[in-house]
Design an enzyme around this catalytic site. Structure first.
Site, mmCIF file in Angstrom:
data_model
loop_
_atom_site.group_PDB
_atom_site.id
_atom_site.type_symbol
_atom_site.label_atom_id
_atom_site.label_comp_id
_atom_site.label_asym_id
_atom_site.label_seq_id
_atom_site.Cartn_x
_atom_site.Cartn_y
_atom_site.Cartn_z
ATOM 1 N N ASP A 285 6.614 7.250 -9.656
ATOM 2 C CA ASP A 285 5.212 7.628 -9.500
ATOM 3 C C ASP A 285 5.045 9.014 -8.866
ATOM 4 O O ASP A 285 6.027 9.703 -8.582
ATOM 5 C CB ASP A 285 4.503 6.549 -8.665
ATOM 6 C CG ASP A 285 3.106 6.234 -9.159
ATOM 7 O OD1 ASP A 285 2.492 7.075 -9.838
ATOM 8 O OD2 ASP A 285 2.615 5.118 -8.868
ATOM 9 N N ASP B 217 -4.477 5.382 -14.311
ATOM 10 C CA ASP B 217 -4.287 3.945 -14.525
ATOM 11 C C ASP B 217 -5.299 3.366 -15.505
ATOM 12 O O ASP B 217 -6.485 3.699 -15.480
ATOM 13 C CB ASP B 217 -4.400 3.200 -13.199
ATOM 14 C CG ASP B 217 -3.192 3.409 -12.311
ATOM 15 O OD1 ASP B 217 -2.255 4.125 -12.734
ATOM 16 O OD2 ASP B 217 -3.180 2.866 -11.200
#
Length: 375
Positions: free
Chosen positions: A119, A174
């Site tokens: 990430d 997301d």
């Protein structure tokens, strides 16, 4: 193809969830359908590294540690994945890998991890390409083959540089479980299915075998209508996105599993040419997309974007279906193609006649076109 814990569980994860999910991969037919990776996202690690600076599993959530969990997954004939972050802390505030890349890669290899999602939170002043190259090199040095999933949300155009860095790269922030919405969290947003599809229309050139544009984990089974789930799944397959489940398999209903294990639709995703599909047209509330396949076949989706039932009347001779990037064309003028409905598993004649169908709201007709042998 696999499953990731984040969409449904965020950091509320534990050993039993992973073991149950691995068991269900087998009993629900997901393993046989081609799904293989069980990936734990953010929150698996303890809040602090140990005295030697090693990242360790949360002892309450994972009392037997990551190696034992990987062994359990491997014993099912599946593969095991973990999450880390290029920053000093993960997005949920756990220890990140910044400054510990080679140390963490050795840990992952020793636990026999097969997949790393990496990430991009808390990465102050880091260069994205450089940071991901550092972890790529660390994984290589550790000596275990690990699929490297780049998750910097498309902010630094990874499709321009990541082909030789990772195996897949996120193209957006997301996903969330809605058809075409944006959820503003103040400083960042979650995106509905069609928001993501429309966000990066001109990067299909970057996708191919072992290097994929990643449209994020799927929301199939997470509260959208059955028709919307079908369309979502069909579009991820047409666009050659990794197929990573994001639902709770313990409560998945029959319709969800039926969609996710449709072998004919999955075959479109897994076609050996590895070509990402493209939009053919968008008019009269119907989106038409096409994907060239091996052996001169094609897949196409017809998606009802409206909130009402539509009658589809598609003339195969009206316009040209052409993949200019790969110099491929649906040769309607010189060949007939048989047509098969991949969700209903039935033949629909051939391209000598108009394609007629009724599309419920937000539903999809997905067809396979194969050249017909002339007498």
């Amino acid at each position: 193809m696999g499953w990731n814990s984040w969409n449904t569980f965020a950091t509320d994860i534990d050993e039993k969830l992973v073991m149950d999910t691995a068991d269900l991969f087998v009993t629900l037919g997901l393993k046989d359908a081609g799904y293989e990776y069980i990936v734990l996202d953010d929150g698996w690690m303890a809040k602090e590294r140990d005295e030697n600076g090693n990242m360790v599993a949360d002892p309450q959530k994972f009392p037997n540690g990551m190696k034992a969990l990987a062994d359990y997954v491997h014993d099912k004939g599946l593969k095991f994945g973990l999450y880390s972050c290029a920053g000093s802390k993960t997005c949920a505030g756990y220890p990140g890998s910044r400054g510990h890349e080679y140390q963490d890669a050795r840990s992952f290899a020793s636990w026999e991890v097969d997949f790393l999602k990496y990430d991009w939170c808390n990465t102050e002043n880091l260069n994205a390409q450089g940071a991901y190259e550092t972890m790529r090199d660390a994984l290589a040095k550790a000596g275990r083959p690990i699929l490297f999933s780049i998750c910097e949300w498309g902010n630094n155009q990874p499709w321009e540089w990541a082909e030789n860095v990772g195996h897949m790269w996120r193209v957006s922030g997301d996903i969330t479980n809605c058809w075409d919405c944006e959820v503003d969290h103040g400083g960042w947003s979650s995106w509905g299915v069609w928001k993501i599809i429309n966000m990066r229309e001109n990067i299909r050139y970057a996708a191919g075998p072992d290097h994929w544009n990643d449209l994020d984990m799927m929301e199939v089974g997470n509260g959208m209508a059955v028709a919307e789930d079908r369309s979502h799944f069909a579009m991820w397959c047409i666009m050659a996105s990794p197929l990573i489940l994001g639902n709770d398999l313990r409560i998945a209903n029959t319709k969800t599993i039926e969609t996710l294990t449709n072998s004919e639709v999955i075959a479109v995703s897994q076609d050996p040419l590895g070509i990402q599909g493209f939009r053919v047209s968008n008019k009269d509330s119907v989106e038409i997309w096409a994907k060239p396949l091996f052996n001169d076949a094609w897949a196409m989706t017809f998606v009802n974007m409206s909130d009402k039932v539509l009658e589809l009347h598609y003339d195969w001779h009206d316009g040209v279906v052409e993949d200019k990037l790969n110099d491929l064309k649906l040769e309607i003028g010189t060949h007939r193609y048989t047509i098969k409905d991949l969700f209903q598993h039935k033949k629909l004649g051939d391209t000598s006649r108009k394609l007629e169908a009724t599309l419920d709201q937000h539903d999809v007709l997905m067809v396979l076109l194969e050249k017909k042998e002339e007498p």
